[in-house]
Motif scaffolding. Structure first.
Motif, PDB file in Angstrom:
ATOM      1  N   VAL A   1     -10.455   5.408  16.383  1.00  0.00           N
ATOM      2  CA  VAL A   1     -10.538   4.039  15.869  1.00  0.00           C
ATOM      3  C   VAL A   1     -11.179   4.023  14.485  1.00  0.00           C
ATOM      4  CG1 VAL A   1     -11.682   1.806  16.208  1.00  0.00           C
ATOM      5  CG2 VAL A   1     -10.485   2.905  18.121  1.00  0.00           C
ATOM      6  N   SER A   2     -12.217   4.791  14.311  1.00  0.00           N
ATOM      7  CA  SER A   2     -12.874   4.861  13.003  1.00  0.00           C
ATOM      8  C   SER A   2     -11.915   5.375  11.938  1.00  0.00           C
ATOM      9  CB  SER A   2     -14.104   5.769  13.080  1.00  0.00           C
ATOM     10  OG  SER A   2     -15.086   5.219  13.924  1.00  0.00           O
ATOM     11  N   ARG A   3     -11.115   6.347  12.297  1.00  0.00           N
ATOM     12  CA  ARG A   3     -10.123   6.872  11.349  1.00  0.00           C
ATOM     13  C   ARG A   3      -9.072   5.805  11.016  1.00  0.00           C
ATOM     14  NH1 ARG A   3      -8.700   8.951   6.933  1.00  0.00           N
ATOM     15  NH2 ARG A   3      -6.809  10.239   6.921  1.00  0.00           N
ATOM     16  N   LEU A   4      -8.614   5.073  12.018  1.00  0.00           N
ATOM     17  CA  LEU A   4      -7.619   4.026  11.784  1.00  0.00           C
ATOM     18  C   LEU A   4      -8.138   2.953  10.839  1.00  0.00           C
ATOM     19  CD1 LEU A   4      -6.109   3.537  15.354  1.00  0.00           C
ATOM     20  CD2 LEU A   4      -4.854   4.241  13.302  1.00  0.00           C
ATOM     21  N   ARG A   5      -9.413   2.664  10.926  1.00  0.00           N
ATOM     22  CA  ARG A   5      -9.976   1.613  10.073  1.00  0.00           C
ATOM     23  C   ARG A   5      -9.895   1.974   8.586  1.00  0.00           C
ATOM     24  NH1 ARG A   5     -11.999  -2.099  13.396  1.00  0.00           N
ATOM     25  NH2 ARG A   5     -13.080  -1.480  15.313  1.00  0.00           N
ATOM     26  N   THR A   6      -9.750   3.258   8.270  1.00  0.00           N
ATOM     27  CA  THR A   6      -9.686   3.688   6.867  1.00  0.00           C
ATOM     28  C   THR A   6      -8.252   3.812   6.360  1.00  0.00           C
ATOM     29  OG1 THR A   6      -9.588   6.088   7.343  1.00  0.00           O
ATOM     30  CG2 THR A   6     -11.770   5.046   7.287  1.00  0.00           C
TER      31      THR A   6
ATOM     32  N   PRO B   1      -6.460   9.497  23.014  1.00  0.00           N
ATOM     33  CA  PRO B   1      -6.685   8.601  21.869  1.00  0.00           C
ATOM     34  C   PRO B   1      -6.080   9.108  20.565  1.00  0.00           C
ATOM     35  CG  PRO B   1      -8.722   9.707  22.493  1.00  0.00           C
ATOM     36  CD  PRO B   1      -7.733  10.000  23.573  1.00  0.00           C
ATOM     37  N   GLN B   2      -5.789  10.402  20.473  1.00  0.00           N
ATOM     38  CA  GLN B   2      -5.132  10.923  19.278  1.00  0.00           C
ATOM     39  C   GLN B   2      -3.779  10.241  19.075  1.00  0.00           C
ATOM     40  OE1 GLN B   2      -6.005  12.959  16.772  1.00  0.00           O
ATOM     41  NE2 GLN B   2      -3.970  12.685  15.851  1.00  0.00           N
ATOM     42  N   ARG B   3      -3.194   9.781  20.164  1.00  0.00           N
ATOM     43  CA  ARG B   3      -1.898   9.112  20.084  1.00  0.00           C
ATOM     44  C   ARG B   3      -1.966   7.807  19.298  1.00  0.00           C
ATOM     45  NH1 ARG B   3       2.294  10.396  23.686  1.00  0.00           N
ATOM     46  NH2 ARG B   3       1.969  12.342  24.826  1.00  0.00           N
ATOM     47  N   LEU B   4      -3.137   7.189  19.215  1.00  0.00           N
ATOM     48  CA  LEU B   4      -3.272   5.983  18.406  1.00  0.00           C
ATOM     49  C   LEU B   4      -2.999   6.289  16.941  1.00  0.00           C
ATOM     50  CD1 LEU B   4      -6.498   4.463  20.025  1.00  0.00           C
ATOM     51  CD2 LEU B   4      -4.109   3.837  20.486  1.00  0.00           C
ATOM     52  N   LEU B   5      -3.458   7.439  16.488  1.00  0.00           N
ATOM     53  CA  LEU B   5      -3.166   7.857  15.118  1.00  0.00           C
ATOM     54  C   LEU B   5      -1.696   8.218  14.963  1.00  0.00           C
ATOM     55  CD1 LEU B   5      -6.364  10.006  14.572  1.00  0.00           C
ATOM     56  CD2 LEU B   5      -5.807   7.888  13.374  1.00  0.00           C
ATOM     57  N   ASP B   6      -1.120   8.800  16.012  1.00  0.00           N
ATOM     58  CA  ASP B   6       0.303   9.120  15.973  1.00  0.00           C
ATOM     59  C   ASP B   6       1.141   7.847  15.870  1.00  0.00           C
ATOM     60  OD1 ASP B   6      -0.359  11.789  16.237  1.00  0.00           O
ATOM     61  OD2 ASP B   6      -0.057  11.827  18.414  1.00  0.00           O
TER      62      ASP B   6
END
Length: 457
Positions: free
Chosen positions: A43-48, A163-168
Motif C-alpha cells: 500500500v505504501s508503494r502504491l501511494r507513490t 499483497p504483491q498482486r496489488l502492485l501487479d
C-alpha cells in the motif's frame, strides 16, 4: 490525505477517512492476508505511484453522465467480469475495444444521441464471492477472488492472498490504459472503419441479415456526410473511459489523491468506480469511502433493494444532488425487473433525485448448466433489458444505458443467441475465470436488438 479540506464552503464534504478508520467499519469481501506488514508495504508503494487517470478526465465523464441522466446521451459499458493478468495483451485489449466501438456505432445511430463509452477494464481484477472457500473432491481452499488477490489454480499455494498482486494490478491497468489510448487516438476508432466491421458481421453471419436494414441506413448516412464534405474529428477518434468495482479498499484508498487544481480527492485508478450489490450497506466501509471521492460513481441495486434504500444511498453518496455524480446500476433478473424496478424509479424520481439509471442484465440471470458450467441465457439478458426499457417507458423516465459482461473473442459461455449455443457446447471454449460473458457475435447481436428498443423508446 486525511486532512484534505473542501474548497466549497457550505457544501457537504469531509476529509477522506484513514484506511484504519475504514477497516474499523468491518468492510465486507476483503482478503484475509496472512501478513499485514506485507500489505502495508504494498500500500505504501502504491501511494507513490503516478495516477492512472486524471481528475479532469473524471470530471469530463461526470459531465457526460449528466447528459445520460437527462436523456441526452446513452451509456454503453462493457468488458470482462474479471480481468486477468494473462489477458493483458494487445490482441485481447484490441478485440474488446473493437466490439465495444462496433456496438456504440449501432446504438448511436438508433438513439440519435451520443453514446458514452465506458470500458469495464484496467482495474476489474477483484470479485466478491458468495463463499470464502471452495471445495473440490473433498479439498477445501480459499475461494478465488480475482487476480488482484490470489491465483485461479486450485492449489494451497496459489490460493493464499498475496499483497504483491496489488502492485501487479497497478502495472496491468497502466499497460491496458496505454493500449486503449493508443488505439482510440491512432486511427483504430475511425467511424468508417468501425462501420465496415459491422457490415462484414451482417453479411457473413448466418443470422445477420435481419440487421441488414439498419446497417444499410447507417451506410447511407455516412455516404451523405462524406458527400457534403463533413469530416469532424469525432469521426476519427473517440472518448473512452475506464471503470471497475472498487472492491479492495487497500488498493482503492492507496490510489486516492488530492487534485492539485481543485484540492478535492479523486480515485485515480479509474474514471468511474462502483459499489457492488454485496457491499452497499449504508453504514458500511465502501459507502463511507465512496461518499468522499469526486469521481462519478455507480451503485448496484438488486432485488433486495427498496426505494428507501435507494433514496438513503443517494442522500449519502450525492448530497449535493449533482447530475452525473451517481448512477444506479440495476440487476434484478429478467423475471423480476418489471415488478421490482418501478417502485424504485417512481420514488427516486418523485423526490427529485438526479441519477442515471443503467441496466446490468447479466448478474440477475446466472444459473448452473446441466454440464456444470456457470452460464446465462442470451434471451434472459435481452429480456431484462427489454423490461428495463418497458418500465422507464411506462413511467416517462430515462433508460440511461446498459453494462454488460462481454469479450471480443469467440468464447462459448452464454447459451442461445443467433449462433444457438447450447449447454453441451459450453465446454468448447469456456474461458472466464468467474462469470460467463457474451462473445463477440452475441455482443453485436445484442447491440442491434437494443438499437430496435431505442428506436421505440
Amino acid at each position: 490525505m486525511a486532512g484534505a479540506r473542501s474548497p466549497y464552503p457550505g457544501q457537504v464534504s469531509s476529509p477522506i477517512p484513514d484506511l484504519a478508520a475504514l477497516q474499523a467499519l468491518g468492510p465486507l469481501q476483503q482478503p484475509s492476508y496472512p501478513d499485514r506488514a506485507a500489505v502495508d508495504t504494498a500500500v505504501s508503494r502504491l501511494r507513490t505511484m503516478p495516477p492512472l487517470v486524471f481528475a479532469g478526465e473524471c470530471d469530463e465523464l461526470t459531465d457526460k453522465l449528466a447528459a445520460v441522466t437527462r436523456g441526452d446521451a446513452f451509456l454503453l459499458a462493457g468488458g470482462d467480469c474479471a480481468e486477468t493478468f494473462a489477458g493483458v495483451t494487445a490482441d485481447n485489449v484490441r478485440n474488446k475495444l473493437r466490439v465495444l466501438l462496433q456496438m456504440a456505432v449501432v446504438l448511436t445511430y438508433a438513439a440519435s444521441v451520443p453514446v458514452v463509452k465506458l470500458g469495464r477494464l484496467a482495474g476489474q481484477y477483484a470479485k466478491p464471492r458468495s463463499s470464502d472457500t471452495e471445495t473440490r473432491d473433498g479439498v477445501t481452499l480459499p475461494a478465488y477472488r480475482g487476480d488482484a488477490v490470489n491465483g485461479y489454480e486450485f492449489t494451497p499455494e496459489s490460493r493464499i492472498p498475496d499483497p504483491q498482486r496489488l502492485l501487479d494490478v497497478y502495472h496491468a491497468s497502466a499497460a491496458t490504459l496505454n493500449l486503449v489510448r493508443a488505439f482510440v487516438t491512432g486511427g483504430y476508432a475511425d467511424l468508417r472503419q468501425v462501420h465496415t466491421w459491422n457490415t462484414d458481421f451482417v453479411r457473413s453471419s448466418a443470422f445477420g441479415q435481419r440487421y441488414e436494414k439498419m446497417a444499410d441506413e447507417i451506410e447511407r448516412a455516412l455516404t451523405f456526410m462524406q458527400a457534403i464534405g463533413a469530416d469532424p474529428d469525432e469521426f476519427h477518434r473517440v472518448d473512452f473511459h475506464s471503470s471497475h468495482e472498487a472492491l479492495l479498499l487497500d488498493y482503492e484508498h492507496a490510489m486516492t489523491r488530492i487534485d492539485s487544481r481543485t484540492e478535492r480527492p479523486y480515485n485515480v485508478s479509474g474514471h468511474m468506480v462502483w459499489i457492488g450489490e454485496r457491499t452497499r450497506q449504508l453504514e458500511g466501509a465502501h459507502v463511507e469511502y465512496f461518499r468522499h471521492i469526486r469521481n462519478p460513481i455507480g451503485c448496484k441495486l438488486g432485488p433486495s433493494a427498496t426505494a428507501d434504500d435507494a433514496l438513503a444511498l443517494a442522500a449519502k453518496l450525492n448530497p449535493e444532488n449533482q447530475p452525473g455524480r451517481l448512477t444506479f446500476i440495476t440487476r434484478f433478473g429478467a423475471e423480476r425487473i418489471r415488478d421490482g424496478l418501478p417502485p424504485l424509479v417512481e420514488k427516486v424520481t418523485a423526490e427529485g433525485v438526479q441519477v442515471a439509471w443503467v441496466s446490468d442484465p447479466m448478474h440477475g440471470n446466472t444459473f448452473e448448466a446441466s454440464t456444470g458450467y456457470k452460464t446465462r441465457r442470451f434471451d434472459d439478458v435481452l429480456d431484462e433489458i427489454q423490461g428495463f426499457f418497458d418500465v422507464h417507458r411506462a413511467l416517462g423516465t430515462v433508460p440511461g444505458g446498459m453494462m454488460v459482461e462481454m469479450t471480443g473473442d469467440d468464447v462459448t459461455e452464454i447459451v442461445g443467441g443467433g449462433e444457438e449455443i447450447d449447454e453441451a457446447r459450453l465446454a468448447h471454449r469456456y474461458e472466464s475465470v468467474v462469470d460467463p460473458r457474451l462473445n463477440r457475435v452475441q455482443s453485436l447481436e445484442l447491440a442491434f436488438l437494443v438499437a430496435e428498443m431505442l428506436r421505440k423508446a
